[in-house]
Design a protein around this motif. Structure first.
Motif, PDB file in Angstrom:
ATOM      1  N   MET A 118       0.830  -1.204   0.000  1.00  0.00           N
ATOM      2  CA  MET A 118       0.000   0.000   0.000  1.00  0.00           C
ATOM      3  C   MET A 118       0.864   1.253   0.000  1.00  0.00           C
ATOM      4  N   GLY A 119       1.931   1.221   0.794  1.00  0.00           N
ATOM      5  CA  GLY A 119       2.830   2.377   0.832  1.00  0.00           C
ATOM      6  C   GLY A 119       3.503   2.626  -0.501  1.00  0.00           C
ATOM      7  N   ILE A 120       3.821   1.532  -1.211  1.00  0.00           N
ATOM      8  CA  ILE A 120       4.469   1.677  -2.523  1.00  0.00           C
ATOM      9  C   ILE A 120       3.503   2.284  -3.537  1.00  0.00           C
ATOM     10  N   VAL A 121       2.231   1.849  -3.470  1.00  0.00           N
ATOM     11  CA  VAL A 121       1.244   2.321  -4.431  1.00  0.00           C
ATOM     12  C   VAL A 121       0.903   3.791  -4.207  1.00  0.00           C
ATOM     13  N   VAL A 122       0.626   4.180  -2.961  1.00  0.00           N
ATOM     14  CA  VAL A 122       0.137   5.537  -2.704  1.00  0.00           C
ATOM     15  C   VAL A 122       1.236   6.478  -2.200  1.00  0.00           C
ATOM     16  N   GLN A 123       2.442   5.945  -1.980  1.00  0.00           N
ATOM     17  CA  GLN A 123       3.589   6.765  -1.577  1.00  0.00           C
ATOM     18  C   GLN A 123       3.377   7.484  -0.228  1.00  0.00           C
ATOM     19  N   GLN A 124       2.641   6.850   0.693  1.00  0.00           N
ATOM     20  CA  GLN A 124       2.494   7.440   2.028  1.00  0.00           C
ATOM     21  C   GLN A 124       1.975   6.392   3.012  1.00  0.00           C
ATOM     22  N   ASN A 125       2.146   6.690   4.300  1.00  0.00           N
ATOM     23  CA  ASN A 125       1.602   5.820   5.349  1.00  0.00           C
ATOM     24  C   ASN A 125       0.156   6.234   5.612  1.00  0.00           C
ATOM     25  N   VAL A 126      -0.771   5.323   5.364  1.00  0.00           N
ATOM     26  CA  VAL A 126      -2.194   5.669   5.465  1.00  0.00           C
ATOM     27  C   VAL A 126      -2.837   5.218   6.774  1.00  0.00           C
ATOM     28  N   VAL A 127      -2.103   4.508   7.618  1.00  0.00           N
ATOM     29  CA  VAL A 127      -2.680   4.031   8.879  1.00  0.00           C
ATOM     30  C   VAL A 127      -3.105   5.222   9.731  1.00  0.00           C
ATOM     31  N   GLY A 128      -4.352   5.175  10.226  1.00  0.00           N
ATOM     32  CA  GLY A 128      -4.880   6.263  11.042  1.00  0.00           C
ATOM     33  C   GLY A 128      -5.719   7.255  10.260  1.00  0.00           C
ATOM     34  N   ILE A 129      -5.724   7.139   8.941  1.00  0.00           N
ATOM     35  CA  ILE A 129      -6.497   8.063   8.104  1.00  0.00           C
ATOM     36  C   ILE A 129      -7.966   7.653   8.055  1.00  0.00           C
ATOM     37  N   ASN A 130      -8.852   8.651   8.098  1.00  0.00           N
ATOM     38  CA  ASN A 130     -10.276   8.409   7.917  1.00  0.00           C
ATOM     39  C   ASN A 130     -10.570   8.424   6.420  1.00  0.00           C
ATOM     40  N   VAL A 131     -11.078   7.299   5.905  1.00  0.00           N
ATOM     41  CA  VAL A 131     -11.288   7.161   4.463  1.00  0.00           C
ATOM     42  C   VAL A 131     -12.269   8.198   3.938  1.00  0.00           C
ATOM     43  N   LEU A 132     -13.322   8.491   4.692  1.00  0.00           N
ATOM     44  CA  LEU A 132     -14.376   9.372   4.194  1.00  0.00           C
ATOM     45  C   LEU A 132     -14.033  10.846   4.303  1.00  0.00           C
ATOM     46  N   SER A 133     -12.990  11.203   5.038  1.00  0.00           N
ATOM     47  CA  SER A 133     -12.654  12.629   5.150  1.00  0.00           C
ATOM     48  C   SER A 133     -11.259  12.957   4.651  1.00  0.00           C
ATOM     49  N   ASP A 134     -10.320  12.000   4.728  1.00  0.00           N
ATOM     50  CA  ASP A 134      -8.920  12.307   4.413  1.00  0.00           C
ATOM     51  C   ASP A 134      -8.363  11.527   3.230  1.00  0.00           C
ATOM     52  N   PHE A 135      -9.143  10.623   2.649  1.00  0.00           N
ATOM     53  CA  PHE A 135      -8.662   9.826   1.528  1.00  0.00           C
ATOM     54  C   PHE A 135      -8.998  10.548   0.218  1.00  0.00           C
ATOM     55  N   PRO A 136      -8.301  10.236  -0.867  1.00  0.00           N
ATOM     56  CA  PRO A 136      -8.621  10.879  -2.153  1.00  0.00           C
ATOM     57  C   PRO A 136     -10.096  10.762  -2.508  1.00  0.00           C
ATOM     58  N   GLU A 137     -10.655  11.861  -3.015  1.00  0.00           N
ATOM     59  CA  GLU A 137     -12.096  11.933  -3.262  1.00  0.00           C
ATOM     60  C   GLU A 137     -12.570  10.925  -4.296  1.00  0.00           C
ATOM     61  N   PHE A 138     -11.728  10.579  -5.251  1.00  0.00           N
ATOM     62  CA  PHE A 138     -12.152   9.667  -6.305  1.00  0.00           C
ATOM     63  C   PHE A 138     -12.559   8.303  -5.725  1.00  0.00           C
ATOM     64  N   PHE A 139     -12.016   7.984  -4.571  1.00  0.00           N
ATOM     65  CA  PHE A 139     -12.216   6.656  -4.023  1.00  0.00           C
ATOM     66  C   PHE A 139     -13.476   6.552  -3.153  1.00  0.00           C
ATOM     67  N   ARG A 140     -13.900   7.663  -2.589  1.00  0.00           N
ATOM     68  CA  ARG A 140     -14.955   7.655  -1.572  1.00  0.00           C
ATOM     69  C   ARG A 140     -16.283   7.078  -2.073  1.00  0.00           C
ATOM     70  N   PRO A 141     -16.759   7.417  -3.297  1.00  0.00           N
ATOM     71  CA  PRO A 141     -18.048   6.862  -3.750  1.00  0.00           C
ATOM     72  C   PRO A 141     -18.061   5.339  -3.793  1.00  0.00           C
ATOM     73  N   TYR A 142     -16.938   4.747  -4.217  1.00  0.00           N
ATOM     74  CA  TYR A 142     -16.881   3.285  -4.284  1.00  0.00           C
ATOM     75  C   TYR A 142     -16.908   2.677  -2.876  1.00  0.00           C
ATOM     76  N   TYR A 143     -16.191   3.302  -1.968  1.00  0.00           N
ATOM     77  CA  TYR A 143     -16.159   2.830  -0.570  1.00  0.00           C
ATOM     78  C   TYR A 143     -17.565   2.899   0.040  1.00  0.00           C
ATOM     79  N   LEU A 144     -18.256   4.034  -0.180  1.00  0.00           N
ATOM     80  CA  LEU A 144     -19.589   4.216   0.373  1.00  0.00           C
ATOM     81  C   LEU A 144     -20.576   3.214  -0.205  1.00  0.00           C
TER      82      LEU A 144
END
Length: 369
Positions: A288-314
């Protein structure tokens, strides 16, 4: 008082009849009297009276004290002595048989009545106490936990069968011995690897170990509480413990499997990450770190994740159905990247409990224009 049956043991016929008449006037039932110890024992077994009034000096091979001892041991019937003897030697002999009263002749009817009622009440209370003790003892013998009880000095007074089996000590051998000689425990430090914040960390934990009589070690879970009297004075300690060998083995197996699967996840290039029921990313592998180039642990998907991804998650979150997104474009820094992956809801009791997600970067030349 109604229905209370009393056996009178008196070798003087006139005195016996006088006592019988007095008792009947008080409302007691006196169907028969006895003048010899042997006869008294036989009648007690056949009639099962509620109480025996026993003269100490009677006819036959046994005196009243010997007869009372037999009646108490065989039938557990309370005995009250009626006697003209009050010397210390006679009193000491009588005490051994645990009488419920000791009336010196001559006596008045009221004195006799009071002593009988006190004796009957005391017997009923002792019977209830014995029944309660038997109930609790049977319960403690039946439970799967080991139980040891001590007196105020810390010496063993009771061990249930499980405690005897685990310690290797029979109650008869352990009775009266200090608890520390029977219940020999120590703590052992164990090192376990846990994953926190995306990193492997070794932690130390204390494990309580019982060393039994045969020097074998058993991992246990243990607790103890004081036994208090009605004045809140500590009169003993009860210790409860259980063998957790199987639980520890299961925990070790779970930890081993967890380490194995995490090792597998860390070795793949596809990004894998997991959210909790509050949509916070609790785990992400190296891919995951290699793909997105950052540590995502602790991030809220619905508020802090890239917007393109949120509709699919919801969509996956609301439908509780797996969802596959394919070659989804995301523009960042003037460059377009494409991603594909799965969103698999975690369900507990029919409700959303988090999400297992994968993400994979798709090269531009593999994306159909």
């Amino acid at each position: 008082m109604t229905g209370t049956q009393i056996l009178v043991v008196e070798d003087e016929i006139i005195v016996a009849e006088d006592i019988r008449r007095s008792l009947q006037n008080m409302g007691y039932n006196v169907p028969v009297t006895a003048s010899k110890g042997e006869d008294a024992i036989k009648i007690a077994g056949e009639n099962n009276p509620d109480l025996v009034l026993m003269d100490i000096v009677i006819e036959g091979q046994m005196d009243g004290i010997q007869t009372a001892e037999q009646i108490r041991s065989r039938y557990n019937i309370p005995v009250v002595y009626l006697t003209a003897y009050s010397d210390i030697k006679t009193l000491e002999r009588a005490k051994i048989t645990e009488p419920f009263g000791y009336i010196i002749k001559p006596f008045k009817e009221r004195e006799l009545n009071i002593n009988i009622e006190i004796a009957l009440y005391k017997y009923r209370m002792e019977k209830k106490l014995r029944e309660s003790k038997e109930w609790f003892t049977t319960t403690l013998k039946s439970i799967s936990d080991a139980v040891i009880a001590t007196d105020s000095s810390g010496c063993v007074k009771f061990m249930n069968p499980v405690a005897q089996s685990m310690t290797g000590w029979a109650l008869e051998e352990a009775y009266g011995k200090p608890l520390k000689d029977i219940f020999n425990i120590m703590t052992e430090k164990t090192r376990r690897k846990v994953r926190t914040g995306g990193k492997d960390t070794n932690i130390e934990a204390n494990l309580t170990v019982l060393i039994n009589r045969h020097k074998s070690k058993l991992p246990i879970e243990v607790g103890s509480d004081p036994i208090r009297d009605d004045r809140e004075n500590i009169v003993g300690i009860v210790t409860v413990f259980r063998d957790i060998t199987e639980r520890k083995r299961t925990e070790d197996n779970v930890i081993g499997l967890k380490d194995f699967y995490e090792c597998v996840l860390e070795s793949i290039v596809t990004g894998v990450w997991v959210t909790d029921k509050d949509d916070i990313i609790s785990y992400a592998n190296k891919g995951m770190g290699i793909v997105v180039q950052q540590n995502v642990v602790g991030i809220n998907v619905l508020s802090d994740f890239p917007e393109f991804f949120r509709p699919y998650y919801l969509k996956a979150r609301e439908t509780l159905q797996p969802f596959y997104y394919e070659a989804v474009p995301f523009v960042a820094g003037g460059q377009t990247n494409y991603y594909s992956g799965w969103l698999v809801p975690r369900i507990k009791d029919g409700s959303f409990n988090g999400m297992i997600c994968t993400v994979e970067s798709i090269p531009r030349h593999e994306v159909a224009e």
